[in-house]
Design a protein around this motif. Sequence first.
Motif, PDB file in Angstrom:
ATOM      1  N   ASP A 181       0.810  -1.218   0.000  1.00  0.00           N
ATOM      2  CA  ASP A 181       0.000   0.000   0.000  1.00  0.00           C
ATOM      3  C   ASP A 181       0.845   1.271   0.000  1.00  0.00           C
ATOM      4  N   SER A 182       2.167   1.108  -0.012  1.00  0.00           N
ATOM      5  CA  SER A 182       3.067   2.265   0.076  1.00  0.00           C
ATOM      6  C   SER A 182       3.119   3.101  -1.193  1.00  0.00           C
ATOM      7  N   GLY A 183       2.645   2.544  -2.303  1.00  0.00           N
ATOM      8  CA  GLY A 183       2.665   3.297  -3.558  1.00  0.00           C
ATOM      9  C   GLY A 183       3.974   3.158  -4.317  1.00  0.00           C
ATOM     10  N   ASP A 184       4.840   2.233  -3.903  1.00  0.00           N
ATOM     11  CA  ASP A 184       6.105   2.030  -4.599  1.00  0.00           C
ATOM     12  C   ASP A 184       5.864   1.491  -6.005  1.00  0.00           C
ATOM     13  N   THR A 185       6.824   1.713  -6.874  1.00  0.00           N
ATOM     14  CA  THR A 185       6.733   1.215  -8.245  1.00  0.00           C
ATOM     15  C   THR A 185       7.049  -0.279  -8.274  1.00  0.00           C
ATOM     16  N   ALA A 186       6.766  -0.897  -9.399  1.00  0.00           N
ATOM     17  CA  ALA A 186       7.059  -2.322  -9.562  1.00  0.00           C
ATOM     18  C   ALA A 186       8.552  -2.590  -9.402  1.00  0.00           C
ATOM     19  N   VAL A 187       9.384  -1.696  -9.904  1.00  0.00           N
ATOM     20  CA  VAL A 187      10.837  -1.859  -9.788  1.00  0.00           C
ATOM     21  C   VAL A 187      11.259  -1.810  -8.322  1.00  0.00           C
ATOM     22  N   GLU A 188      10.680  -0.896  -7.565  1.00  0.00           N
ATOM     23  CA  GLU A 188      11.010  -0.818  -6.144  1.00  0.00           C
ATOM     24  C   GLU A 188      10.579  -2.090  -5.413  1.00  0.00           C
ATOM     25  N   HIS A 189       9.414  -2.621  -5.789  1.00  0.00           N
ATOM     26  CA  HIS A 189       8.961  -3.880  -5.187  1.00  0.00           C
ATOM     27  C   HIS A 189       9.919  -5.018  -5.519  1.00  0.00           C
ATOM     28  N   LEU A 190      10.367  -5.078  -6.774  1.00  0.00           N
ATOM     29  CA  LEU A 190      11.296  -6.144  -7.172  1.00  0.00           C
ATOM     30  C   LEU A 190      12.609  -6.037  -6.408  1.00  0.00           C
ATOM     31  N   LYS A 191      13.108  -4.824  -6.238  1.00  0.00           N
ATOM     32  CA  LYS A 191      14.341  -4.631  -5.473  1.00  0.00           C
ATOM     33  C   LYS A 191      14.160  -5.093  -4.034  1.00  0.00           C
ATOM     34  N   ARG A 192      13.026  -4.723  -3.446  1.00  0.00           N
ATOM     35  CA  ARG A 192      12.753  -5.112  -2.058  1.00  0.00           C
ATOM     36  C   ARG A 192      12.594  -6.629  -1.945  1.00  0.00           C
ATOM     37  N   GLN A 193      11.911  -7.234  -2.906  1.00  0.00           N
ATOM     38  CA  GLN A 193      11.748  -8.688  -2.887  1.00  0.00           C
ATOM     39  C   GLN A 193      13.102  -9.380  -2.974  1.00  0.00           C
ATOM     40  N   ARG A 194      13.958  -8.860  -3.828  1.00  0.00           N
ATOM     41  CA  ARG A 194      15.295  -9.443  -3.956  1.00  0.00           C
ATOM     42  C   ARG A 194      16.049  -9.337  -2.639  1.00  0.00           C
ATOM     43  N   GLU A 195      15.993  -8.171  -2.000  1.00  0.00           N
ATOM     44  CA  GLU A 195      16.675  -7.993  -0.718  1.00  0.00           C
ATOM     45  C   GLU A 195      16.155  -8.970   0.324  1.00  0.00           C
ATOM     46  N   ARG A 196      14.837  -9.139   0.372  1.00  0.00           N
ATOM     47  CA  ARG A 196      14.233 -10.059   1.338  1.00  0.00           C
ATOM     48  C   ARG A 196      14.648 -11.504   1.051  1.00  0.00           C
ATOM     49  N   LEU A 197      14.659 -11.886  -0.222  1.00  0.00           N
ATOM     50  CA  LEU A 197      15.035 -13.252  -0.578  1.00  0.00           C
ATOM     51  C   LEU A 197      16.501 -13.531  -0.255  1.00  0.00           C
ATOM     52  N   VAL A 198      17.368 -12.556  -0.528  1.00  0.00           N
ATOM     53  CA  VAL A 198      18.789 -12.724  -0.212  1.00  0.00           C
ATOM     54  C   VAL A 198      18.969 -12.850   1.300  1.00  0.00           C
ATOM     55  N   ALA A 199      18.275 -12.013   2.061  1.00  0.00           N
ATOM     56  CA  ALA A 199      18.378 -12.086   3.525  1.00  0.00           C
ATOM     57  C   ALA A 199      17.856 -13.423   4.028  1.00  0.00           C
ATOM     58  N   HIS A 200      16.776 -13.895   3.452  1.00  0.00           N
ATOM     59  CA  HIS A 200      16.198 -15.180   3.844  1.00  0.00           C
ATOM     60  C   HIS A 200      17.173 -16.319   3.541  1.00  0.00           C
ATOM     61  N   ARG A 201      17.815 -16.274   2.389  1.00  0.00           N
ATOM     62  CA  ARG A 201      18.798 -17.305   2.024  1.00  0.00           C
ATOM     63  C   ARG A 201      19.987 -17.278   2.978  1.00  0.00           C
ATOM     64  N   ARG A 202      20.425 -16.083   3.365  1.00  0.00           N
ATOM     65  CA  ARG A 202      21.544 -15.977   4.310  1.00  0.00           C
ATOM     66  C   ARG A 202      21.176 -16.587   5.657  1.00  0.00           C
ATOM     67  N   GLU A 203      19.951 -16.296   6.121  1.00  0.00           N
ATOM     68  CA  GLU A 203      19.494 -16.852   7.392  1.00  0.00           C
ATOM     69  C   GLU A 203      19.434 -18.381   7.314  1.00  0.00           C
ATOM     70  N   THR A 204      18.926 -18.886   6.208  1.00  0.00           N
ATOM     71  CA  THR A 204      18.832 -20.328   6.023  1.00  0.00           C
ATOM     72  C   THR A 204      20.225 -20.949   5.999  1.00  0.00           C
ATOM     73  N   ALA A 205      21.140 -20.320   5.280  1.00  0.00           N
ATOM     74  CA  ALA A 205      22.513 -20.834   5.200  1.00  0.00           C
ATOM     75  C   ALA A 205      23.171 -20.817   6.575  1.00  0.00           C
ATOM     76  N   ALA A 206      22.978 -19.740   7.324  1.00  0.00           N
ATOM     77  CA  ALA A 206      23.568 -19.654   8.661  1.00  0.00           C
ATOM     78  C   ALA A 206      23.002 -20.749   9.562  1.00  0.00           C
ATOM     79  N   GLY A 207      21.728 -21.052   9.421  1.00  0.00           N
ATOM     80  CA  GLY A 207      21.113 -22.126  10.199  1.00  0.00           C
ATOM     81  C   GLY A 207      21.694 -23.485   9.844  1.00  0.00           C
ATOM     82  N   LEU A 208      21.921 -23.721   8.547  1.00  0.00           N
ATOM     83  CA  LEU A 208      22.528 -24.983   8.111  1.00  0.00           C
ATOM     84  C   LEU A 208      23.967 -25.107   8.612  1.00  0.00           C
ATOM     85  N   VAL A 209      24.690 -24.013   8.577  1.00  0.00           N
ATOM     86  CA  VAL A 209      26.078 -24.025   9.068  1.00  0.00           C
ATOM     87  C   VAL A 209      26.086 -24.324  10.567  1.00  0.00           C
TER      88      VAL A 209
END
Length: 170
Positions: free
Chosen positions: A75-103
């Motif tokens: 609902d923030s009014g961000d553009t599609a590009v901003e959403h994609l950037k944010r999604q990428r950041e969230r996915l990368v952070a999620h992968r890092r957390e998962t990797a740290a848990g596996l380690v």
Amino acid sequence: MSNDSTLYTVGDVARRFAVTVRTLRHWEALGLLSPAQRSWSNYRLYSAGDCARVQRIIIYRATGMKLIDIKSLLDSGDTAVEHLKRQRERLVAHRRETAAGLVAAHRHALSEFFPVTPAKHYLISRAYITDERFRSHYDAQQEGFAQWLADAIAHVARASGVDTDNPVWE
């Protein structure tokens, strides 16, 4: 779901995105999703834009984000590009957390035999890529897994304060 003027029923959208009709109704009740129209018989009809919103919700949910936070973002009014950037950041952070848990789980498994500090774990992990016996064992699980695991262990070791250029068995 290609034509911008086409409307889709709740069942169509649920099948397309592998969610339940109940989930879509729940998102509607939370104000997260709203069908573009209602049919003459009061069925929910979703537009291509609504479907794009469903896709964003699913991606953000996959990163562990709470529905209330997703609603605020969408609902923030961000553009599609901003959403994609944010999604990428969230996915990368999620992968890092998962990797740290596996380690951490890997280190814990090794610690059943002897105390394994992050520095020892890092030093052991070097064998995963230099010793063919280790490499073949891990790569038999998934091609490239030995390198990935060694890199993940190195990342966690550095985050724990280990000098990976001059590691010490301690």
